[in-house]
Design an enzyme around this catalytic site. Structure first.
Site, PDB file in Angstrom:
ATOM      1  N   SER A  29      -2.483  -4.994  -1.530  1.00  0.00           N
ATOM      2  CA  SER A  29      -1.532  -4.519  -0.900  1.00  0.00           C
ATOM      3  C   SER A  29      -1.258  -3.356  -0.188  1.00  0.00           C
ATOM      4  O   SER A  29      -1.852  -3.076  -0.312  1.00  0.00           O
ATOM      5  CB  SER A  29       0.114  -4.788  -1.110  1.00  0.00           C
TER       6      SER A  29
ATOM      7  N   LYS B  42      -1.017  -3.016  -6.516  1.00  0.00           N
ATOM      8  CA  LYS B  42      -1.744  -4.246  -6.733  1.00  0.00           C
ATOM      9  C   LYS B  42      -2.761  -5.341  -5.873  1.00  0.00           C
ATOM     10  O   LYS B  42      -3.631  -4.115  -5.796  1.00  0.00           O
ATOM     11  CB  LYS B  42      -0.951  -5.607  -5.308  1.00  0.00           C
TER      12      LYS B  42
ATOM     13  N   GLU C 204      -5.620 -18.171  -4.741  1.00  0.00           N
ATOM     14  CA  GLU C 204      -4.453 -18.704  -3.482  1.00  0.00           C
ATOM     15  C   GLU C 204      -4.811 -20.299  -2.300  1.00  0.00           C
ATOM     16  O   GLU C 204      -4.252 -20.886  -2.598  1.00  0.00           O
ATOM     17  CB  GLU C 204      -3.507 -17.283  -2.752  1.00  0.00           C
TER      18      GLU C 204
END
Ligand code: ARG
Length: 459
Positions: free
Chosen positions: A278, A284, A291
C-alpha cells in the site's frame, strides 16, 4: 462509393455511422489464420471437384499464403470499409492475383465462412484452456501431496466444522478443475463439425464435397443441416458456459486466498510476486491478484449472458446479430486464460502456515463429532443421544473457556459416567483426520494416495 463486394445494386456507400455499427474488422481480424486456412481448404476442394480450374486455384492458394505472411509480419492494412476479415482478405487477394480471386467465393457465403472460422477458433481455444487447466490441476496436486499431513480447520458456513488436511482442500480443486476440463473436452467434441458448404443457408447447387473440406480442416464430419450450420452458436455458448463455471470455481479459491492471507487468519503466505503493497500503510500486503481473479469471473459470466441474450429469439437462419458473438467470446476466453495462468503461479508458490492452521483446527470444538462418534462406538450409544451428550460437554468446555481435550475426566463423567480415559485419543486433531479413512475422506494416507494418483494421471 458502393461496396466492392456486394455493391452491385447499391448506388451509394454506407453512412459513417453505419460503418461504425456494421464493421467487425476491429475484432474479427483475430480470425485471420482460421479464415485463410478455411479458404484454402475450400479452394482446394473447388479444384478437386472441377468447380474452379486448377490454375485459378493455384493462384488463389499462393495469394492466400502471401496474405497470411503479410498479416503475420504486420504489413497488412485492415480496412473498416471492407467490413470484416472475410472481405479484407478477399479484397487483398484480388489486388494480388486479379480476377481469379473472384472465384474463391463460389459455392460459399460469409455465413458458412464465419461459422467455420469461428468453430476453428473456439476449437483451438478449448485445446489451449484444457492445457492450462491441466497445468493448474498439477499445481494443486503437487501442493496436496506436499501438505497431505498439514491439518487445518474445515469449515461449513465459514464456521469451524471438523479438522481436515490442507492437501485434501487442494484436491477438492483438482476435482472441480477436472470437471471443468472435461466440459471443455466435451464441448470441443460436439463443436467439431464443419459448417462449410452450407453456403448462405440452403446449401449450394455446385457439386461441392463437404466431406473433403471437413476432413481437410480436421472436423469429424460436415454438419447435416445447412440452416443449422449457419444459424447456431451453441458451440460458443457451451464453451462460455464451461468458462463461466470454471471462473466460478477459480473465484471461490481466490476468495479463500483473500481470507486465508488476511492478518486475522494468516493461514497462507502468498508469493510476493502476486501481492502489492500500500502506498500509505507500510504493513500491508494486498492479495490483488487473488481479488482480480475473483472479480474477473464477472466478465466471463457476463459474456455467457450476453451471447444467450443475443441468440434468444433469433429466427433462422443467419442474422447480423450473430456478429456480436465474437467480442464476448474473445474477452471471456482471454480472461479465463489469464486467470488460469495467474492462479497457477499463486498455487505453485503458496505456503501454508502450518502452526496457524493446526492451532485454528483445534479451536472451535472441531473434534466434537469425533467425540460423538466415540460415544457411539465405545458405549453403543445411539448417535442422536451421543450428539446430545457431546453438546453438553461442549457447553461445559465453552463455559470454562477451554477446548474439549482440556476437560477433566471427572467433568466428562459428570455428564456421562461411562466415559473413560480412552476418549482423549479421539479429541486431538491428528487422530481426528487420521480416522477419516472412508473413501474420499481427509485422512493423510488417503490424501497422499489420491494426490499421487492425480499426478500420475496428469503426467
Ligand atoms: N462479419 C459477419 C459476422 O461476423 C460475417 C457474416 C456476414 N454475413 C452476412 N450475411 N452479412 O457475422
Amino acid at each position: 462509393m458502393a461496396n466492392k463486394m456486394w455493391g452491385g445494386r447499391f448506388s451509394d456507400g454506407p453512412d459513417a455511422l453505419m460503418e461504425e455499427i456494421n464493421a467487425s474488422i476491429d475484432f474479427d481480424k483475430r480470425l485471420h489464420a482460421q479464415d485463410i486456412t478455411a479458404s484454402k481448404a475450400h479452394a482446394r476442394m473447388l479444384a478437386e471437384t472441377g468447380i474452379v480450374s486448377r490454375e485459378d486455384v493455384e493462384k488463389i492458394l499462393e495469394g492466400l499464403d502471401e496474405i497470411a505472411s503479410e498479416i503475420s509480419s504486420g504489413k497488412f492494412t485492415f480496412s473498416r470499409a471492407l467490413e470484416d476479415i472475410h472481405m479484407n482478405v478477399e479484397a487483398r487477394l484480388a489486388e494480388i492475383i486479379g480476377d481469379a480471386a473472384g472465384r474463391l467465393h463460389t459455392a460459399r457465403s460469409r455465413n458458412d465462412q464465419v461459422a467455420t472460422d469461428f468453430r476453428l477458433y473456439i476449437r483451438d481455444a478449448c485445446d489451449h484452456v484444457r492445457d492450462q487447466i491441466t497445468a493448474l490441476m498439477r499445481a494443486f496436486a503437487v501442493q496436496a501431496e506436499r501438505h497431505a499431513e498439514v491439518i487445518m480447520p474445515g469449515f461449513t458456513h465459514l464456521q469451524t466444522a471438523q479438522p481436515v488436511t490442507f492437501g485434501h482442500h487442494m484436491l477438492a480443486y483438482v476435482e472441480m478443475l477436472a470437471r471443468d476440463r472435461s466440459r471443455f473436452e466435451d464441448a470441443r467434441r460436439r463443436l467439431n463439425e464443419s459448417p462449410l458448404g452450407a453456403a448462405a443457408l440452403a446449401g449450394t447447387s455446385f457439386p461441392v464435397d463437404r466431406h473433403m473440406t471437413a476432413e481437410m480442416l480436421g472436423f469429424d464430419a460436415p454438419m447435416r443441416n445447412s440452416l443449422d450450420a449457419v444459424s447456431d452458436r451453441d458451440f460458443v455458448l457451451e464453451v462460455l458456459a464451461a468458462a463461466a463455471i470454471c471462473t466460478v470455481h477459480l473465484s471461490r479459491f481466490a476468495e479463500e486466498l483473500v481470507i486465508w492471507s488476511s492478518a486475522q487468519f494468516d493461514f497462507v503466505r502468498l508469493p510476493d510476486r502476486f501481492t502489492t503493497g500500500s502506498s500509505i500503510m507500510p504493513q500491508k500486503r494486498n492479495p490483488d491478484a487473488a481479488e482480480l481473479a475473483r472479480a474477473k469471473s464477472g466478465r466471463v459470466i457476463g459474456a455467457l449472458v450476453t451471447l444467450l441474450v443475443v441468440m434468444k429469439g433469433l429466427p433462422l437462419a443467419y442474422s447480423k446479430d450473430m456478429q456480436e458473438d465474437k467480442e464476448p467470446a474473445f474477452e471471456a476466453l482471454d480472461t479465463l486464460s489469464l486467470v488460469l495462468e495467474v492462479m497457477r503461479g499463486m498455487v505453485e508458490a503458496l505456503e501454508p502456515v502450518e502452526e496457524k492452521l493446526r492451532a485454528a483446527a483445534a479451536h472451535g470444538f472441531s473434534t466434537a463429532t469425533d467425540l460423538a462418534d466415540w460415544l457411539v462406538r465405545a458405549l453403543d450409544m445411539p448417535f442422536r443421544q451421543a450428539h446430545h451428550v457431546t453438546g453438553a460437554l461442549v457447553a461445559k468446555a465453552e463455559e470454562r473457556g477451554v477446548d474439549l481435550a482440556d476437560l477433566l475426566l471427572e467433568e466428562m463423567q459428570a455428564v456421562e459416567p461411562r466415559i473413560t480415559e480412552d476418549v482423549y485419543s479421539v479429541l486431538t486433531v491428528e487422530n481426528s483426520v487420521r480416522s477419516r479413512t472412508s473413501y474420499g475422506g481427509t485422512a493423510p494416507d488417503n490424501v497422499r494416495r489420491m494426490a499421487r494418483w492425480w499426478l500420475e494421471q496428469l503426467g
